[in-house]
Structures are given as structure tokens and as C-alpha cells.
Motif scaffolding. Structure first.
Motif, PDB file in Angstrom:
ATOM      1  N   LEU A 276      62.894  16.153  -7.764  1.00 35.63           N
ATOM      2  CA  LEU A 276      62.432  17.545  -7.810  1.00 35.63           C
ATOM      3  C   LEU A 276      61.139  17.719  -7.014  1.00 35.63           C
ATOM      4  O   LEU A 276      61.013  18.669  -6.228  1.00 35.63           O
ATOM      5  CB  LEU A 276      62.233  17.992  -9.261  1.00 35.63           C
ATOM      6  N   ILE A 277      60.186  16.818  -7.195  1.00 34.77           N
ATOM      7  CA  ILE A 277      58.925  16.899  -6.450  1.00 34.77           C
ATOM      8  C   ILE A 277      59.196  16.787  -4.950  1.00 34.77           C
ATOM      9  O   ILE A 277      58.627  17.540  -4.149  1.00 34.77           O
ATOM     10  CB  ILE A 277      57.932  15.817  -6.918  1.00 34.77           C
TER      11      ILE A 277
ATOM     12  N   LEU B  68      60.823  20.060  -3.757  1.00 39.38           N
ATOM     13  CA  LEU B  68      59.806  21.116  -3.750  1.00 39.38           C
ATOM     14  C   LEU B  68      58.795  20.908  -2.629  1.00 39.38           C
ATOM     15  O   LEU B  68      58.302  21.878  -2.042  1.00 39.38           O
ATOM     16  CB  LEU B  68      59.099  21.177  -5.099  1.00 39.38           C
ATOM     17  N   ASN B  69      58.501  19.665  -2.309  1.00 40.59           N
ATOM     18  CA  ASN B  69      57.579  19.381  -1.221  1.00 40.59           C
ATOM     19  C   ASN B  69      58.170  19.814   0.127  1.00 40.59           C
ATOM     20  O   ASN B  69      57.474  20.408   0.953  1.00 40.59           O
ATOM     21  CB  ASN B  69      57.206  17.902  -1.186  1.00 40.59           C
TER      22      ASN B  69
ATOM     23  N   THR C 172      60.416  22.132   0.543  1.00 36.78           N
ATOM     24  CA  THR C 172      60.385  23.597   0.481  1.00 36.78           C
ATOM     25  C   THR C 172      58.977  24.116   0.747  1.00 36.78           C
ATOM     26  O   THR C 172      58.787  25.085   1.483  1.00 36.78           O
ATOM     27  CB  THR C 172      60.891  24.071  -0.902  1.00 36.78           C
ATOM     28  N   ARG C 173      57.990  23.459   0.165  1.00 37.76           N
ATOM     29  CA  ARG C 173      56.583  23.845   0.348  1.00 37.76           C
ATOM     30  C   ARG C 173      56.196  23.784   1.822  1.00 37.76           C
ATOM     31  O   ARG C 173      55.608  24.718   2.360  1.00 37.76           O
ATOM     32  CB  ARG C 173      55.685  22.910  -0.466  1.00 37.76           C
TER      33      ARG C 173
ATOM     34  N   VAL D 113      50.733  25.127  -6.367  1.00 37.58           N
ATOM     35  CA  VAL D 113      52.132  25.198  -6.777  1.00 37.58           C
ATOM     36  C   VAL D 113      52.669  23.803  -7.079  1.00 37.58           C
ATOM     37  O   VAL D 113      53.256  23.567  -8.143  1.00 37.58           O
ATOM     38  CB  VAL D 113      52.989  25.900  -5.698  1.00 37.58           C
ATOM     39  N   ILE D 114      52.481  22.857  -6.163  1.00 31.72           N
ATOM     40  CA  ILE D 114      53.061  21.516  -6.356  1.00 31.72           C
ATOM     41  C   ILE D 114      52.426  20.807  -7.551  1.00 31.72           C
ATOM     42  O   ILE D 114      53.119  20.215  -8.377  1.00 31.72           O
ATOM     43  CB  ILE D 114      53.000  20.669  -5.063  1.00 31.72           C
TER      44      ILE D 114
ATOM     45  N   ILE E 256      53.606  22.406 -10.862  1.00 26.97           N
ATOM     46  CA  ILE E 256      54.936  21.971 -11.277  1.00 26.97           C
ATOM     47  C   ILE E 256      54.889  20.561 -11.852  1.00 26.97           C
ATOM     48  O   ILE E 256      55.548  20.270 -12.858  1.00 26.97           O
ATOM     49  CB  ILE E 256      55.929  22.106 -10.110  1.00 26.97           C
TER      50      ILE E 256
END
Length: 185
Positions: free
Chosen positions: A125-126, A129-130, A132-133, A159-160, A163
């Protein structure tokens, strides 16, 4: 002194597990990084993977997006809509954030199977998300380059890390041995 140690034993065990895990994972990561020669502008293969995956996401919005090795430093340049927008360096790959996440989860031990599954789920997930970030950051920097400091230095790290903090809260309250003990009361 013995009473004091007994009183703070759970915290000291947590701290010891956290520090030991963080130290071991950091040494492993640093050993991995040492395989790449930054003097020759080599970038580690995981950061290269992050750059490739970011390019794939950005290609959904602009088919002319591409990446290239930076000629004078160990980084990957991201070209979005024909413009050099940003670069990916080793610190952009989120592995240090994942190491921090794993260290905390292990320090707040749960059942082994749940711990391993949560570490795997959280790490993936991280990573997603990274990617995407970074892609969103590139798009935002293309449109709003004057906000680079706020976007790169404040909004996206918030944000990161936010989360990761939420994952920790879920772990402690739902899956750790602390949560199991609290539900038995």
C-alpha cells in the motif's frame, strides 16, 4: 530501580524491538545501496522501478511522458508533457518509510501470520501510494510550479506519513497483541 524497570518494561521492550528492527533493516538497505556507484551516477534498481512505474501512471494522462537518466547526478528525470518536471532520487522510493512502518509493526507484535500479512499489505500500500504521490506531484508541478515547496515539502509528505500513521493505529487497535489483550478484558 528494579521497580522502575518493571513499571516501564512494556515500553522498554517496545523500544528495544523497534530500534533493533530499524537498525537491522537500515543496515540491510544501506548494504543494498552500497552496491551502486553514485560517483558514476548509478541509481539503485528499486528507485529505477519506482521511476518506471511512475512513468506508466503518468502515461495515462500524457502519452509523451518518458524518463531518462540524469547526466550529472544519480537520479532519473521525469519528462511530462514535453517538460522536465522532476527527478527521482533514492529517497523518493519510500523504502525508508517502509522500514519505519515495518519496525513499528514488529515492535507492537501480533500473531506471526497477521504480522507478516499486515507488513506485506502495508508495504505494498505504501509503495502504491508513493507511486501515486509522485505522479500527482508531477502533474501538480506542471500546472503549479510556483507551489513546489508546499507540494513537495509539506502536502505530499503529510499524506504519505498520515497514511502510515493510520496503518499503525489500525495495527495497534485491531491486530497487535495489545489489541488482543484489550478485547479479552
Amino acid at each position: 530501580m528494579k521497580n522502575l524497570l518493571q513499571q516501564y518494561k512494556p515500553f522498554l521492550i517496545f523500544l528495544g524491538k523497534f530500534l533493533l528492527t530499524y537498525l537491522v533493516l537500515t543496515i540491510i538497505y544501506q548494504t543494498y545501496l552500497n552496491r551502486f556507484d553514485t560517483a558514476k551516477n548509478e541509481i539503485d534498481s528499486f528507485s529505477q522501478l519506482v521511476a518506471n512505474q511512475t512513468k506508466s501512471v503518468l502515461t495515462l494522462f500524457d502519452t509523451e511522458t518518458y524518463i531518462e537518466s540524469h547526466p550529472t547526478e544519480p537520479s532519473i528525470k521525469i519528462i511530462y508533457k514535453g517538460q522536465y518536471i522532476s527527478r527521482i532520487i533514492e529517497g523518493c522510493n519510500a523504502l525508508s518509510v517502509i522500514i519505519l512502518f515495518i519496525s513499528f509493526v514488529i515492535a507492537f507484535t501480533g500473531k506471526w501470520k497477521q504480522t507478516l500479512l499486515f507488513i506485506l499489505f502495508g508495504s505494498v500500500l505504501i509503495h502504491v501510494l508513493n507511486i501515486t504521490r509522485i505522479a500527482l506531484l508531477c502533474m501538480a508541478l506542471y500546472s503549479f510550479p510556483e507551489y513546489e515547496h508546499i507540494l513537495h515539502g509539506i502536502v505530499f509528505p503529510l499524506v504519505i506519513y498520515g497514511i502510515v500513521f493510520l496503518l499503525w493505529v489500525v495495527w495497534v487497535n485491531k491486530f497487535s497483541l495489545h489489541a488482543t489483550a484489550a478485547t479479552k478484558k
